[in-house]
Every structure is written in structure tokens, then in C-alpha cells.
Design a protein around this motif. Structure first.
Motif, PDB file in Angstrom:
ATOM      1  N   LEU A 174       0.832  -1.211   0.000  1.00  0.00           N
ATOM      2  CA  LEU A 174       0.000   0.000   0.000  1.00  0.00           C
ATOM      3  C   LEU A 174       0.859   1.250   0.000  1.00  0.00           C
ATOM      4  O   LEU A 174       1.984   1.245   0.508  1.00  0.00           O
ATOM      5  N   VAL A 179      -6.006   4.498   3.551  1.00  0.00           N
ATOM      6  CA  VAL A 179      -6.588   3.560   2.612  1.00  0.00           C
ATOM      7  C   VAL A 179      -8.050   3.324   2.999  1.00  0.00           C
ATOM      8  O   VAL A 179      -8.399   3.384   4.185  1.00  0.00           O
ATOM      9  N   LYS A 197      -6.954  -1.250  -2.745  1.00  0.00           N
ATOM     10  CA  LYS A 197      -5.607  -0.799  -3.123  1.00  0.00           C
ATOM     11  C   LYS A 197      -5.682   0.170  -4.295  1.00  0.00           C
ATOM     12  O   LYS A 197      -5.064   1.234  -4.284  1.00  0.00           O
TER      13      LYS A 197
END
Length: 216
Positions: A174, A179, A197
Motif C-alpha cells: 500500500l 486507505v 488498493k
């Protein structure tokens, strides 16, 4: 002589009584009211009183109450056409579907074990090739189906990620400061928790292992 005087007195008495009775008759003649007329007047008066009592004054309730312009506007606003709620719900549902960019079919192609995990390498390898399907109506995690899944969206920072999983963003591929994390609150199947992702790759978290799944 005495008999003659008696006759005279009787005659005078008779004339006197006749004179006393005549004025009342004459008086009645002058006024034009007789006993019969008096009875008719009394009966007429009683009939008039009964008629007035029999016809009480009532309010006319046939007229409808006036409705002001403001009241009419409120009534129109309160009126909802039939089926409008259903159509509104359907439109909202379609909007929700359009916003869920992760809806679709995903297939596991790789995995990361950044820290301590309850899985062995052999167990993790066994998940490669598994498929997860996401939609508004159902979630299918490798054959385990959940109807009407309850998707919950969170923004996970790198510090939160490190605290929760004892891993860094870099260790699972990542980038960035945060996220997007998706959880299905009414499911415990494989794929019920994952990170987005990018548009074509998600990371499914299971027992400390992060499985990389590609959009099909």
C-alpha cells in the motif's frame, strides 16, 4: 190594597233587574267581542305559539369550511402520489450501487504475511484462486453467501493500520497516508473485510494474511 202594592213592587223589581243585565250585553255589542269570539282568539293564539315552538332556528351546516391558501398548500405538500416512496427508494438504491466501485468479481492471485499469522504458508497458498463476489443484493465469499450485505466504509490511516495489524503499508504493497477499508458487518465469510488498493486490486484480510485479489 196591600195586594195591589205588592204587585207594584214586584213589577218595579223585575224592571230593575232587567235594567241591570242589559248594560253588559250592550257593552259586549259595542266592543264586538262575544264569548264565542273570545274562544276563537284564544285558540288562534295557542296555535301560533305551538308553531313557533315546533320550528326552532337551526344553523345551516351544508356549507363547507373555507380553506385558506396556506392551508391548501400544506395539504398539497402532504399528499404523496402512490408509488412515489417505492420509486424514490429504487432510485436511491441505484445511486448506492453506482457509488460502490468495488462491486463485481474478484479472484485471489497472491498474498502477504507481514507479521504473526494463524495461517501456515500451506494454508495461505490454498486460498490462491478463490473468488469473491460483491453486490448490493448479496455477497459470495468462496461459496458462502450473505443476502443483503451491510457494507461499512472506513478510512484507515497508516498509524491505525500499524496498530491494528502490526504491519506497515509498505509491507502489504500500500502507498499513501490512508486507505479505504470495507467491512461487511453481517458476514464472517472469507472476503468480508478488505482494503481497496486501487480500482482493480483489493487486499482481503484473513487471520493476519493479506490476500491480493484482482478484478475479473
Amino acid at each position: 190594597m196591600r195586594k195591589g202594592m205588592a204587585i207594584i213592587y214586584i213589577t218595579i223589581l223585575i224592571f230593575g233587574l232587567s235594567a241591570c243585565g242589559n248594560p253588559s250585553v250592550e257593552e259586549n255589542k259595542d266592543t264586538g267581542i262575544t264569548t264565542e269570539n273570545t274562544a276563537e282568539i284564544t285558540e288562534t293564539t295557542m296555535l301560533q305559539e305551538d308553531t313557533e315552538k315546533a320550528d326552532p332556528v337551526t344553523e345551516d351546516i351544508s356549507e363547507e369550511p373555507e380553506v385558506t391558501t396556506e392551508q391548501q398548500t400544506e395539504l398539497e405538500n402532504d399528499m404523496v402520489p402512490a408509488g412515489s416512496k417505492e420509486s424514490g427508494t429504487a432510485e436511491k438504491k441505484e445511486e448506492d450501487r453506482a457509488d460502490e466501485s468495488f462491486f463485481g468479481t474478484w479472484k485471489v492471485t497472491a498474498y502477504y504475511i507481514p507479521g504473526v499469522s494463524a495461517m501456515t504458508l500451506e494454508d495461505a497458498q490454498g486460498y490462491v484462486g478463490k473468488v469473491c463476489e460483491y453486490s448490493a443484493d448479496a455477497f459470495n465469499g468462496d461459496g458462502e453467501v450473505t443476502q443483503t450485505p451491510d457494507y461499512q466504509e472506513f478510512e484507515e490511516t497508516e498509524s491505525d493500520f500499524a496498530m491494528d495489524y502490526r504491519a506497515t503499508f509498505e509491507s502489504v504493497g500500500l502507498t499513501g497516508d490512508s486507505v479505504k477499508k470495507i467491512e461487511i458487518s453481517n458476514s464472517y465469510g472469507f472476503g468480508c473485510q478488505f482494503f481497496i488498493k486501487d480500482a482493480d486490486i483489493i487486499l482481503i484480510c484473513q487471520d493476519g494474511v493479506f490476500f491480493e485479489a484482482v478484478r475479473q
